[in-house]
Design a protein around this motif. Structure first.
Motif, PDB file in Angstrom:
ATOM      1  N   VAL A 143      10.383  19.547   5.856  1.00  0.00           N
ATOM      2  CA  VAL A 143      11.465  19.260   6.977  1.00  0.00           C
ATOM      3  C   VAL A 143      12.796  20.054   6.575  1.00  0.00           C
ATOM      4  O   VAL A 143      12.946  20.210   5.238  1.00  0.00           O
ATOM      5  CB  VAL A 143      11.558  17.901   7.258  1.00  0.00           C
ATOM      6  N   GLY A 144      13.363  20.425   7.503  1.00  0.00           N
ATOM      7  CA  GLY A 144      14.800  21.076   7.108  1.00  0.00           C
ATOM      8  C   GLY A 144      15.583  19.648   6.303  1.00  0.00           C
ATOM      9  O   GLY A 144      15.407  18.486   6.775  1.00  0.00           O
ATOM     10  N   ASN A 145      16.476  20.186   5.472  1.00  0.00           N
ATOM     11  CA  ASN A 145      17.106  19.266   4.825  1.00  0.00           C
ATOM     12  C   ASN A 145      18.075  18.090   5.601  1.00  0.00           C
ATOM     13  O   ASN A 145      18.280  17.001   5.316  1.00  0.00           O
ATOM     14  CB  ASN A 145      18.036  19.940   3.431  1.00  0.00           C
ATOM     15  N   THR A 146      18.668  18.835   6.461  1.00  0.00           N
ATOM     16  CA  THR A 146      19.484  17.876   7.384  1.00  0.00           C
ATOM     17  C   THR A 146      18.682  17.022   8.363  1.00  0.00           C
ATOM     18  O   THR A 146      19.148  16.271   9.136  1.00  0.00           O
ATOM     19  CB  THR A 146      20.430  18.721   8.158  1.00  0.00           C
ATOM     20  N   GLN A 147      17.485  17.421   8.470  1.00  0.00           N
ATOM     21  CA  GLN A 147      16.643  16.733   9.536  1.00  0.00           C
ATOM     22  C   GLN A 147      16.137  15.187   8.972  1.00  0.00           C
ATOM     23  O   GLN A 147      15.837  14.577   9.521  1.00  0.00           O
ATOM     24  CB  GLN A 147      15.212  17.283   9.814  1.00  0.00           C
ATOM     25  N   ALA A 157      19.468  17.078  -2.019  1.00  0.00           N
ATOM     26  CA  ALA A 157      19.260  15.816  -2.438  1.00  0.00           C
ATOM     27  C   ALA A 157      20.042  14.937  -1.645  1.00  0.00           C
ATOM     28  O   ALA A 157      19.434  13.667  -1.174  1.00  0.00           O
ATOM     29  CB  ALA A 157      19.678  15.436  -3.861  1.00  0.00           C
ATOM     30  N   GLU A 158      21.227  15.018  -1.224  1.00  0.00           N
ATOM     31  CA  GLU A 158      22.103  13.930  -0.390  1.00  0.00           C
ATOM     32  C   GLU A 158      21.539  13.722   0.947  1.00  0.00           C
ATOM     33  O   GLU A 158      21.348  12.651   1.210  1.00  0.00           O
ATOM     34  CB  GLU A 158      23.470  14.611  -0.672  1.00  0.00           C
ATOM     35  N   PRO A 159      21.141  14.788   1.594  1.00  0.00           N
ATOM     36  CA  PRO A 159      20.666  14.424   2.920  1.00  0.00           C
ATOM     37  C   PRO A 159      19.099  13.812   2.805  1.00  0.00           C
ATOM     38  O   PRO A 159      19.018  12.923   3.885  1.00  0.00           O
ATOM     39  CB  PRO A 159      20.171  15.643   3.586  1.00  0.00           C
ATOM     40  N   GLY A 160      18.402  13.731   1.529  1.00  0.00           N
ATOM     41  CA  GLY A 160      17.138  13.318   1.457  1.00  0.00           C
ATOM     42  C   GLY A 160      17.395  11.762   1.106  1.00  0.00           C
ATOM     43  O   GLY A 160      16.259  11.191   0.910  1.00  0.00           O
ATOM     44  N   GLY A 170      33.470  27.945  -4.820  1.00  0.00           N
ATOM     45  CA  GLY A 170      33.842  27.179  -3.568  1.00  0.00           C
ATOM     46  C   GLY A 170      32.620  26.459  -3.151  1.00  0.00           C
ATOM     47  O   GLY A 170      31.299  26.739  -3.268  1.00  0.00           O
ATOM     48  N   ALA A 171      32.814  25.319  -2.334  1.00  0.00           N
ATOM     49  CA  ALA A 171      31.848  24.471  -1.658  1.00  0.00           C
ATOM     50  C   ALA A 171      31.330  25.461  -0.596  1.00  0.00           C
ATOM     51  O   ALA A 171      32.004  26.008   0.010  1.00  0.00           O
ATOM     52  CB  ALA A 171      32.226  23.383  -1.474  1.00  0.00           C
ATOM     53  N   VAL A 172      29.769  25.232  -0.401  1.00  0.00           N
ATOM     54  CA  VAL A 172      29.247  25.982   0.697  1.00  0.00           C
ATOM     55  C   VAL A 172      28.299  25.044   1.385  1.00  0.00           C
ATOM     56  O   VAL A 172      27.766  24.113   0.750  1.00  0.00           O
ATOM     57  CB  VAL A 172      28.478  27.246   0.164  1.00  0.00           C
ATOM     58  N   PHE A 173      28.030  25.221   2.604  1.00  0.00           N
ATOM     59  CA  PHE A 173      26.960  24.572   3.470  1.00  0.00           C
ATOM     60  C   PHE A 173      25.571  24.856   2.802  1.00  0.00           C
ATOM     61  O   PHE A 173      25.310  26.151   2.761  1.00  0.00           O
ATOM     62  CB  PHE A 173      27.050  24.633   4.926  1.00  0.00           C
ATOM     63  N   THR A 174      24.803  24.012   2.395  1.00  0.00           N
ATOM     64  CA  THR A 174      23.410  24.531   2.002  1.00  0.00           C
ATOM     65  C   THR A 174      22.474  24.300   3.068  1.00  0.00           C
ATOM     66  O   THR A 174      22.204  23.023   3.566  1.00  0.00           O
ATOM     67  CB  THR A 174      23.075  23.611   0.710  1.00  0.00           C
ATOM     68  N   GLY A 175      21.759  24.910   3.393  1.00  0.00           N
ATOM     69  CA  GLY A 175      20.382  25.082   4.208  1.00  0.00           C
ATOM     70  C   GLY A 175      19.269  24.873   3.218  1.00  0.00           C
ATOM     71  O   GLY A 175      19.321  25.255   2.199  1.00  0.00           O
ATOM     72  N   GLY A 176      18.203  24.578   3.838  1.00  0.00           N
ATOM     73  CA  GLY A 176      16.989  24.646   3.127  1.00  0.00           C
ATOM     74  C   GLY A 176      15.980  23.633   3.640  1.00  0.00           C
ATOM     75  O   GLY A 176      16.047  23.064   4.443  1.00  0.00           O
ATOM     76  N   SER A 177      15.019  23.212   2.486  1.00  0.00           N
ATOM     77  CA  SER A 177      13.791  22.400   2.980  1.00  0.00           C
ATOM     78  C   SER A 177      13.794  21.265   1.869  1.00  0.00           C
ATOM     79  O   SER A 177      13.909  21.514   0.636  1.00  0.00           O
ATOM     80  CB  SER A 177      12.618  23.098   3.231  1.00  0.00           C
ATOM     81  N   PRO A 179      26.999  15.425   7.451  1.00  0.00           N
ATOM     82  CA  PRO A 179      27.076  14.164   7.345  1.00  0.00           C
ATOM     83  C   PRO A 179      25.715  13.622   7.266  1.00  0.00           C
ATOM     84  O   PRO A 179      24.938  13.823   8.447  1.00  0.00           O
ATOM     85  CB  PRO A 179      27.815  13.594   8.199  1.00  0.00           C
ATOM     86  N   SER A 180      25.081  12.602   6.480  1.00  0.00           N
ATOM     87  CA  SER A 180      23.863  12.355   6.126  1.00  0.00           C
ATOM     88  C   SER A 180      23.441  11.008   7.275  1.00  0.00           C
ATOM     89  O   SER A 180      23.438   9.996   7.060  1.00  0.00           O
ATOM     90  CB  SER A 180      23.543  11.731   4.956  1.00  0.00           C
ATOM     91  N   THR A 181      23.619  11.542   8.524  1.00  0.00           N
ATOM     92  CA  THR A 181      23.296  10.370   9.570  1.00  0.00           C
ATOM     93  C   THR A 181      22.634  11.218  10.727  1.00  0.00           C
ATOM     94  O   THR A 181      22.782  12.374  11.091  1.00  0.00           O
ATOM     95  CB  THR A 181      24.633   9.808  10.170  1.00  0.00           C
ATOM     96  N   PRO A 182      21.455  10.636  11.436  1.00  0.00           N
ATOM     97  CA  PRO A 182      20.624  11.244  12.467  1.00  0.00           C
ATOM     98  C   PRO A 182      21.715  11.674  13.510  1.00  0.00           C
ATOM     99  O   PRO A 182      21.210  12.629  14.602  1.00  0.00           O
ATOM    100  CB  PRO A 182      19.722  10.292  12.788  1.00  0.00           C
ATOM    101  N   GLU A 183      22.586  10.937  13.887  1.00  0.00           N
ATOM    102  CA  GLU A 183      23.577  11.307  14.928  1.00  0.00           C
ATOM    103  C   GLU A 183      24.536  12.398  14.790  1.00  0.00           C
ATOM    104  O   GLU A 183      24.898  12.555  16.080  1.00  0.00           O
ATOM    105  CB  GLU A 183      24.613   9.837  15.190  1.00  0.00           C
TER     106      GLU A 183
END
Length: 423
Positions: free
Chosen positions: A97-101, A132-135, A302-309, A376-380
């Motif tokens: 699944v996508g990390n943010t999903q 790791a954090e979104p999971g 710098g910090a970056v948005f991380t996409g992935g699975s 942010p780690s919330t489904p909303e």
């Protein structure tokens, strides 16, 4: 999640093992582990080699790897998680699944708690934080990091040389100075669209801010904090050094096409886009380089948005031990580094970054991924992106409106969106 579509090998494959429980010699029953992986996440050759070794080293297990399309996958996964195990003999035992999903799948209670396995011997301390954090929800680990991709700076080596810039910048201030020099030669020092909120997020995180924060179980938007405002101010200063549209994002028009026209020195993008640029302008072949998005100080990018699975296991699996074994193998050092090399991904752990050190673009990604974050780690959060107030805020701040006033307005809209149950 668009980032994973930029894999350099795009193959659709279905590797089907034995189905059900099949008696083998000596009365031993073989069990099938059904794995859902997403299209283009892994090559056919990788999956064939992984399946052959896994089945050889797990004598009682067969793999049934089924490739899924991204379109409509959310509804399909939710349906699989909600099916009772007694009636789901053909359902997935492992799902990519996508990390943010992950948060939206956790919400319904459909995922297996993998905290003990993670703590035991999976090396969770070294996982990329953006995976790791979104999971993780309230110290419980449901998603196991698999692979990542993130933005870097793609730049013209020849234009840097002409401007007398001997090495890529490593700090925000060096980046501004270098970009001003690049402008002096008649080119755009950087092309940065006004609504590239993923890039803005990194600058906000660099300052210690965030897009939203949770307090006592309630989420609220935080674009109006001093830290977040400092991130927006740096974005404003950098964006002003180019001619990116203030009222559009990086896809309108596609920044690859703008870069390929030959008068832009830098863009912020995933390195895989370099191929698209060269396809549009073959004269740039050999002239493109990569460096991590600079940070506030030279000691780290710098910090970056991380996409992935991430890899998850449904609660309703009837092959728990086999599913855990598959996740352990796919996320383990051997196959994770092999996947990263094959597909030009960032491995799931900071300690594995050396596996991609020989590929300039991927190495730049890996350096940034160590400082990576996710939304942010919330489904909303999906409600926020559906009618994204961050983009409107950025445009107003870049066109002369008071940033603090607009940030408060955008933060209120984020808070309201996060209060609406997802789905």
């Amino acid at each position: 999640m668009r980032l994973r579509r930029l894999a350099l090998v795009c193959v659709s494959v279905s590797l089907v093992g034995a189905c059900g429980l099949v008696p083998q010699g000596g009365g031993t029953e073989r069990r099938t582990v059904t794995v859902w992986l997403m299209k283009d996440s892994a090559s056919k050759d990788f999956l064939e080699r992984f399946t052959e070794e896994f089945e050889r080293t797990h004598g009682d297990l067969d793999l049934d790897i089924r490739i899924q399309e991204w379109t409509g996958i959310g509804e399909k996964v939710q349906a699989a998680l909600e099916t009772d195990a007694t009636g789901a003999t053909d359902g997935p035992d492992v799902i990519e699944v996508g990390n943010t999903q992950v948060p939206q799948y956790v919400e319904g209670g459909g995922l297996l708690d993998l905290t003990l396995e993670s703590l035991r011997d999976w090396g969770m301390r070294d996982w990329l934080p953006g995976l790791a954090e979104p999971g993780r929800q309230r110290s419980t680990q449901y998603g196991i990091p698999w692979y990542a991709a993130n933005r870097v700076v793609i730049y013209r080596k020849d234009l840097f040389q002409q401007a007398g810039i001997e090495a890529p910048p490593r700090t925000h201030e060096e980046w501004l100075t270098a970009t001003e020099k690049l402008n002096s030669s008649g080119n755009q020092g950087i092309y940065l669209a006004g609504q590239d909120w993923y890039t803005l997020s990194g600058f906000i995180w660099d300052e210690g801010g965030d897009l939203a924060q949770e307090d006592g179980g309630t989420w609220r938007g935080t674009l109006d904090t001093p830290a977040a405002l400092r991130g927006m101010d740096f974005y404003r200063r950098l964006q002003a050094l180019g001619k990116g549209p203030v009222d559009a994002d990086e896809e309108h028009p596609p920044q690859t096409g703008v870069f390929a026209e030959g008068r832009v020195a830098q863009i912020v993008a995933v390195p895989g886009l370099a191929r698209a640029i060269v396809q549009q302008n073959p004269g740039l072949d050999g002239e493109l380089g990569f460096f991590p998005v600079p940070g506030k100080s030279a000691d780290r990018p710098g910090a970056v948005f991380t996409g992935g699975s991430d890899l998850v296991i449904p609660n309703n699996t009837d092959a728990r031990d086999g599913a855990v074994a598959v996740v352990e193998a796919l996320a383990g050092a051997k196959w994770n580094t092999e996947l990263a090399r094959t597909m030009n991904y960032v491995p799931n752990k900071t300690t594995l970054a050396q596996a991609v050190a020989g590929e300039e673009g991927v190495a730049a990604m890996a350096a940034g991924a160590a400082q990576g974050r996710a939304t942010p780690s919330t489904p909303e959060w999906a409600n926020v992106e559906a009618d994204n107030p961050i983009k409107e805020y950025m445009t107003k701040a870049l066109t002369g409106a008071d940033p603090a006033t607009e940030a408060r307005r955008a933060s209120r809209r984020i808070t309201e969106a996060l209060a609406v149950p997802f789905g």
